[in-house]
Design a protein around this motif. Structure first.
Motif: not given
Length: 451
Positions: A12-14, A68-69, A96-102, A73-76
């Motif tokens: 998911k996310g790619i 990644t979400h 990595e990208f998802q963790n950094q975003s969190q 946010t709702h749709n960000g």
């Protein structure tokens, strides 16, 4: 360049993004409908030609795009492209990208607290690779590791993931504490049956995973046994390959610019010249010092020491040991003492020893404005292999065979004192800046490469 493809059960996310038609693709082929198995989702259409994506001629414009979400946010959504064409690497970068975003948005979702209790394989692998390059590592625990070592570790982790995927195990949701002998068995069979690796390579791959799990158990305080400790090393036969006098002389004679052209593969049929002006001198220096290529490339004229006006030995930094110990712990590492034998002295004189004596210049390739140390090292290795193949000697040799050749003759001459010069043990050559000159003089007298 190969086309990018996404599996039906992609992470998911790619997605794939085409910079030619500015279109996103969440799949690259016909797949089953996610909620209705009686229906299919057709192959996507190229935004430039209007035909099926597999016919697109702009696949060099395709890149993996990670989305990644934005928590809270709702749709960000935030996204980034990654510079890799390997799907498994893209998955690691996506995590990595998802963790950094969190961390960036500093928002916890409802599952984050419980998720922290579960250590997943992918997450641990990413953190381990960060650890190897000292990301987030306390200053007193940092250790410098070579780029090649880190690349090899990463390749071995991906290899383990490939073995799991082949056995229909979803590595992105595989917990570390759930990995058991079954998974090790899958990896064992994958290395031997699928990849057909030799025993030495098999041991190396298993050793890399053993090190990763040892680190993971300590890092995450896992109450589990390192199951890779139970893997028995496979028998290996060590063949010490050395170069003969005839081969070496013939090799030096053919190192000429006109013989350096290497025909590369691919449609472009590009050519590359492997000749370098310092190649012959560098190869001779490798033979007559027995140094690793990094050590030879770092040699300077002021590392040569004289006794009673006669050049007697080179004090070479033991870079491998220094790097292993790390800054602050490597001040007392004994240098490697290289006796200046007749063959080495002849080489140094040809390179104008008297003119460069005591200078801080490098012995080979002193002008390094356009060449890094790494580039020179690679040029020595690749140049040696390129020209040696032209000898058609019926076997393959690499640059490291020169070190083995040197140590073979050194051991034959010194009969047990070699360790005091080659630094293969913890025995110190220097004791309060004192060098055992008896051993050095014995080496100078008796060591003659090729007799």
């Amino acid at each position: 360049m190969r086309r990018l493809n996404l599996p039906g059960n992609k992470y998911k996310g790619i997605n794939i993004y085409c910079s030619k038609c500015n279109k996103y693709f969440s799949r690259t082929k016909k797949i089953k409908h996610p909620t209705d198995e009686t229906k299919d989702l057709p192959e996507p259409i190229c935004g430039d030609s209007g035909k099926k994506l597999k016919t697109c001629n702009n696949f060099d414009k395709h890149k993996f795009k990670l989305r990644t979400h934005i928590p809270g946010t709702h749709n960000g959504v935030i996204s980034t492209t990654v510079d890799t064409r390997n799907y498994n690497e893209a998955i690691i970068k996506a995590i990595e990208f998802q963790n950094q975003s969190q961390e960036k948005f500093n928002v916890q979702d409802s599952n984050q607290t419980s998720a922290k209790k579960r250590i997943y394989l992918f997450d641990a692998q990413i953190e381990y690779l960060d650890f190897l390059v000292n990301v987030g590592v306390p200053e007193h625990q940092k250790v410098e590791r070579s780029d090649n070592y880190i690349k090899e570790v990463k390749a071995n982790l991906l290899l383990f993931n490939d073995a799991m995927s082949k056995n229909k195990i979803q590595t992105k949701i595989l917990r570390l504490d759930n990995i058991e002998d079954l998974h090790v068995g899958f990896f064992h069979a994958f290395l031997l049956d699928e990849k057909k690796y030799a025993n030495k390579t098999y041991n190396s791959k298993m050793g890399a995973l053993r090190g990763f799990f040892k680190w993971s158990i300590k890092r995450y305080k896992l109450k589990t046994h390192n199951i890779f400790e139970d893997v028995r090393g496979r028998a290996t036969s060590r063949e010490v390959k050395t170069i003969t006098k005839k081969e070496f002389n013939d090799l030096l004679n053919i190192i000429l610019p006109e013989g350096g052209i290497l025909q590369l593969g691919g449609k472009a049929r590009e050519k590359k010249n492997m000749y370098r002006p310092y190649l012959k001198d560098g190869i001779e220096l490798c033979l007559h010092t027995g140094g690793r290529r990094e050590e030879v490339v770092e040699l300077k004229w002021n590392m040569i020491y004289e006794v009673e006006g006669i050049p007697t030995y080179i004090a070479m930094q033991n870079l491998k040991v220094e790097r292993m110990l790390g800054d602050g712990f490597n001040e007392n590492v004994a240098p490697k003492i290289i006796p200046i034998t007749e063959g080495l002295m002849n080489l140094l004189e040809r390179l104008n020893y008297q003119e460069h004596k005591n200078s801080d210049d490098y012995i080979i390739c002193p002008d390094r404005k356009g060449s890094s140390h790494k580039y020179i090292m690679e040029s020595l290795s690749r140049g040696f292999s390129h020209y040696y193949k032209q000898l058609d000697a019926g076997r393959e040799l690499q640059l490291k065979c020169l070190r083995k050749t040197y140590l073979t003759y050194l051991e034959a001459a010194l009969r047990g004192d070699t360790k005091n010069l080659s630094s293969h043990t913890t025995d110190e050559v220097l004791h309060k800046h004192y060098i055992d000159e008896k051993i050095v003089h014995k080496a100078v007298r008796e060591v003659a490469i090729f007799g």
